[in-house]
Structure formats: structure tokens, C-alpha cells
Design a protein around this motif. Structure first.
Motif, PDB file in Angstrom:
ATOM      1  N   ASN A  80      -7.540   5.746   9.016  1.00  0.00           N
ATOM      2  CA  ASN A  80      -7.621   6.238   7.640  1.00  0.00           C
ATOM      3  C   ASN A  80      -7.997   5.118   6.675  1.00  0.00           C
ATOM      4  O   ASN A  80      -8.765   5.331   5.724  1.00  0.00           O
ATOM      5  CB  ASN A  80      -6.289   6.856   7.226  1.00  0.00           C
ATOM      6  N   ILE A  81      -7.490   3.913   6.911  1.00  0.00           N
ATOM      7  CA  ILE A  81      -7.838   2.762   6.070  1.00  0.00           C
ATOM      8  C   ILE A  81      -9.325   2.450   6.183  1.00  0.00           C
ATOM      9  O   ILE A  81     -10.014   2.242   5.177  1.00  0.00           O
ATOM     10  CB  ILE A  81      -6.990   1.536   6.461  1.00  0.00           C
ATOM     11  N   GLU A 100     -15.529   4.556   0.191  1.00  0.00           N
ATOM     12  CA  GLU A 100     -15.536   4.024  -1.166  1.00  0.00           C
ATOM     13  C   GLU A 100     -16.635   2.987  -1.380  1.00  0.00           C
ATOM     14  O   GLU A 100     -17.286   2.962  -2.438  1.00  0.00           O
ATOM     15  CB  GLU A 100     -14.177   3.382  -1.473  1.00  0.00           C
ATOM     16  N   LEU A 104      -5.097   0.514  -2.058  1.00  0.00           N
ATOM     17  CA  LEU A 104      -6.035  -0.160  -1.159  1.00  0.00           C
ATOM     18  C   LEU A 104      -7.361  -0.425  -1.869  1.00  0.00           C
ATOM     19  O   LEU A 104      -7.883  -1.552  -1.864  1.00  0.00           O
ATOM     20  CB  LEU A 104      -6.252   0.713   0.076  1.00  0.00           C
ATOM     21  N   VAL A 105      -7.894   0.603  -2.493  1.00  0.00           N
ATOM     22  CA  VAL A 105      -9.190   0.494  -3.166  1.00  0.00           C
ATOM     23  C   VAL A 105      -9.104  -0.444  -4.366  1.00  0.00           C
ATOM     24  O   VAL A 105      -9.992  -1.265  -4.591  1.00  0.00           O
ATOM     25  CB  VAL A 105      -9.683   1.892  -3.592  1.00  0.00           C
ATOM     26  N   ARG A 117      -3.187   5.472  10.943  1.00  0.00           N
ATOM     27  CA  ARG A 117      -3.188   4.740   9.670  1.00  0.00           C
ATOM     28  C   ARG A 117      -4.384   3.800   9.596  1.00  0.00           C
ATOM     29  O   ARG A 117      -5.069   3.725   8.571  1.00  0.00           O
ATOM     30  CB  ARG A 117      -1.882   3.952   9.523  1.00  0.00           C
ATOM     31  N   ILE A 174       0.854  -1.195   0.000  1.00  0.00           N
ATOM     32  CA  ILE A 174       0.000   0.000   0.000  1.00  0.00           C
ATOM     33  C   ILE A 174       0.888   1.242   0.000  1.00  0.00           C
ATOM     34  O   ILE A 174       1.569   1.538   0.985  1.00  0.00           O
ATOM     35  CB  ILE A 174      -0.931   0.026   1.228  1.00  0.00           C
ATOM     36  N   THR A 184     -11.330   5.219   4.460  1.00  0.00           N
ATOM     37  CA  THR A 184     -11.222   5.123   2.999  1.00  0.00           C
ATOM     38  C   THR A 184     -12.127   4.039   2.450  1.00  0.00           C
ATOM     39  O   THR A 184     -12.854   4.237   1.465  1.00  0.00           O
ATOM     40  CB  THR A 184      -9.764   4.831   2.587  1.00  0.00           C
ATOM     41  N   SER A 203      -0.578   4.121  -1.515  1.00  0.00           N
ATOM     42  CA  SER A 203      -1.573   5.181  -1.631  1.00  0.00           C
ATOM     43  C   SER A 203      -2.945   4.596  -1.344  1.00  0.00           C
ATOM     44  O   SER A 203      -3.121   3.361  -1.329  1.00  0.00           O
ATOM     45  CB  SER A 203      -1.557   5.797  -3.037  1.00  0.00           C
ATOM     46  N   GLU A 204      -3.914   5.461  -1.148  1.00  0.00           N
ATOM     47  CA  GLU A 204      -5.286   4.987  -0.942  1.00  0.00           C
ATOM     48  C   GLU A 204      -5.781   4.221  -2.164  1.00  0.00           C
ATOM     49  O   GLU A 204      -6.567   3.284  -2.046  1.00  0.00           O
ATOM     50  CB  GLU A 204      -6.209   6.174  -0.655  1.00  0.00           C
ATOM     51  N   ARG A 205      -5.291   4.612  -3.335  1.00  0.00           N
ATOM     52  CA  ARG A 205      -5.719   3.944  -4.566  1.00  0.00           C
ATOM     53  C   ARG A 205      -5.304   2.480  -4.581  1.00  0.00           C
ATOM     54  O   ARG A 205      -6.035   1.619  -5.080  1.00  0.00           O
ATOM     55  CB  ARG A 205      -5.152   4.676  -5.785  1.00  0.00           C
TER      56      ARG A 205
END
Length: 356
Positions: free
Chosen positions: A87-88, A95, A59-60, A84, A53, A91, A55-57
């Protein structure tokens, strides 16, 4: 073994529908039986399944590729990197919505009011507490969690001979209104094998299993003994569930989303494809011959560095004319059929040469 309502996190897990988020390898607990791989253990790294991971991208994207219906946050100890972890969760909820089920593992020593309030506030659905050998620590954690809005459970290994630890934790969970107790079969891993052997534990008499002999008996004996004394769900999870069930179902979910046009999916969810490895020459010239002379459909030809990938049967059919193919493309070629996981790292499981 399940007595009571199967925890939702477990239901999604055995369907292969849970994204596994490794928040950090940092943990202050130091359990001698810790199964975390040496590559991750103690390192402040994060992964979504096998994907780093950054970036958030990342993860998504990994959640999308496996059609995830939820996520499990693990480590290490995710609460050592609380911001962290929060934030996960945020996110993933933003999403995929509130119905995207998220559970988190944490040692009892890390359960504290401020952290629990943040996790509650961001929408964590389920918290699984790894109990301490110290009953005082476990009771303190239970007191902090008593008014939480999350589903709560203890989760622990079945260490042979430690039936009393399981009994004690089950009764504490029931006393404080927890929802479940999960007991996992202990197994040998790369990181704990030496310590397990030092303590004279042995593998079960099965070449295909890394389970510790006596672990299952300990779990079932303890859970059967306490079953009539508590009202919570009691669940025993064999080690084979992780590999034979959860992982296999997850990769099958992923395979259909990541397979390219030239890649086939076998019954186990593995990717199968043919490889022309170009030792010398230009891979693009080989691709041109395949498409324009041999009339292989363009979507079946994929150039990846020095490799030209295609359908496995194409490589099979050209096995007897490799020398002609080399001459036409002005390339020196080796041909392979490979099977690999549909994961981010595309680990090769099997490779066999095709010769003319």
C-alpha cells in the motif's frame, strides 16, 4: 569504493533525495548486530523519516516537504507486513508517478514467490536482500528472484573477520544475475552496542565515529579479492555517509520547505530562531507588544503555546531591555536562541540563553 554502476537507490540516497519509510519494527531474523533503535525494534510502528505514519497523507506530506525523488522501505522486515508495504508503494507511485524510485530491504528468509509477485506488480524498482549466514537460505531466495523484473542486490554489514561471507554472497549474486552487492561499515548503535562489546569489537580510534574497528578493512579486502571474479557492481558504504552526507543533505532539502517567516536556515540546514519563553502572563500580550509597540513585522512573530518565536536577531537586540519588555507585556520572560532540525519532531540541537 564503487566498482561498476552505482545503484540508483544509492545515487538518490547520497543526494538526500530518498524518503526513509520505516514499515515496521517487526522482524523474525534476530540479527545480533541489528542497528534499529530500541524505540522501534520489535514494535509494529511506521514512520516516514521522523514522522509517525497514521494515514496516507502523513506519508505523502513528508515526501513533499523534502522534495523526495524516491523512497527506501526498511524495518524490521517490511515483508512481515506485506499488505502495508504494498500500500505504501502504491500510494507513492500514484502520487508521484512511475519515475519515483522505490527500493525495499528484506532478509533472505522472507523472500517468497507470492510476496515478490505482489511487489513486482505494484512497481517496486529495487529489492535489497539481507543475506543469511546460511548459504542454503540465500540460494533459495536467489532462485525465487531469478526472473524478477526489479533491480536486485544483496546488502550486508562488514563484520570484522567475516571476509568469506562477503565473498560467498558476491559470487552467489553474480551467479544469479543480481545487479549489485552493497557492503556497509558496521557501527555501534544504542541497540547493538552491548552485544558488540560482548563479542570484543571496538570503536575506531576517532571520537566522532561509531564505526567498528576492522569493519572497513574487512569490506575492502573481500571486495578487492572478488572484484576480478564477478561482473556485478561492488559497493562499500562507510558509516559516515549516513550522517555526514545522506542525513545532512536531506535536512537541507527539508529546511527550505518547512522554515517559517521568522525562522532562518544555517549552513548545515538547521533552523535558527529566537524564543521568548513566557513563564507567567499571556503570550498574546507579549506578541502584541512586539508587533504594535516595537514594530516587529507581524510575520516575524509566532505564538506557540507559552512561547513567542521570532527572528534570532530580534531577541539579541532586545536582550538589554528584557525587564522593560516584561513590564510592557506584564509577562515574566526568559529568552533563548535555538538551533533545531527541520524534521517533524523538531529536535533541538543547541540552545543558549540571552540575558539582559
Amino acid at each position: 569504493m564503487v566498482r561498476g554502476a552505482f545503484p540508483k537507490g544509492c545515487r538518490l540516497c547520497v543526494c538526500g533525495a530518498k524518503l526513509v519509510v520505516f514499515v515496521t519494527g517487526v522482524c523474525n531474523r534476530g540479527c545480533w548486530y541489528c542497528p534499529v533503535s530500541p524505540r522501534k525494534k520489535g514494535s509494529d510502528v511506521s514512520f516516514a523519516n521522523e514522522r509517525p505514519i497514521r494515514s496516507e497523507r502523513d506519508l505523502v506530506k513528508e515526501a513533499e516537504l523534502m522534495d523526495a525523488e524516491g523512497a527506501s522501505l526498511t524495518g524490521g522486515d517490511p515483508l512481515t507486513r506485506l499488505e502495508r508495504a504494498v500500500n505504501i508503494i502504491r500510494t507513492l507511485k500514484d502520487e508521484f508517478g512511475d519515475d519515483f524510485h522505490i527500493h525495499l530491504y528484506a532478509p533472505a528468509e522472507s523472500v517468497r514467490e507470492g510476496a515478490i509477485e505482489e511487489l513486482d506488480g505494484v512497481g517496486l524498482d529495487e529489492l535489497r536482500v539481507h543475506p543469511s549466514p546460511d548459504s542454503t537460505v540465500n540460494r533459495r531466495a536467489a532462485e525465487v528472484l531469478e526472473d524478477s523484473g526489479m533491480d536486485l542486490g544483496f546488502e550486508m554489514p562488514a563484520i570484522p573477520g567475516e571476509e568469506n561471507w562477503i565473498l560467498e554472497v558476491a559470487k552467489l549474486a553474480d551467479e544469479y544475475g543480481f545487479d549489485f552487492l552493497n557492503v556497509n561499515e558496521l557501527e555501534f548503535t544504542e541497540s547493538n552496542a552491548e552485544e558488540l562489546r560482548r563479542r570484543r569489537f571496538e570503536r575506531v580510534d576517532d571520537d566522532l565515529s561509531d564505526a567498528v574497528a576492522g569493519s572497513e578493512r574487512t569490506a575492502l579486502t573481500a571486495l578487492s579479492e572478488v572484484a576480478n571474479d564477478v561482473g556485478i557492481t561492488l559497493h562499500y558504504c562507510p558509516s559516515e555517509v549516513k550522517d555526514a552526507v545522506q542525513f545532512r543533505k536531506r535536512i537541507k532539502r527539508m529546511a527550505k520547505n518547512v522554515a517559517r517567516d521568522h525562522e532562518e536556515i544555517d549552513e548545515e540546514g538547521l533552523i535558527v530562531k529566537g524564543i521568548f519563553e513566557v513563564i507567567s502572563g499571556d503570550p498574546e500580550d507579549l506578541a502584541d507588544v512586539l508587533i504594535n509597540i516595537l514594530e516587529v513585522p507581524e510575520e516575524w512573530v509566532y505564538v506557540d503555546g507559552s512561547r513567542v518565536e521570532t527572528k534570532p536577531f530580534v531577541v539579541d537586540e532586545l536582550a538589554d531591555v528584557l525587564s522593560d519588555l516584561e513590564e510592557a507585556s506584564r509577562c515574566e520572560i526568559r529568552a533563548w536562541i535555538i538551533r533545531e532540525y527541520p524534521t517533524w519532531d523538531r529536535t533541538v540541537v543547541e540552545r543558549w540563553p540571552v540575558r539582559g
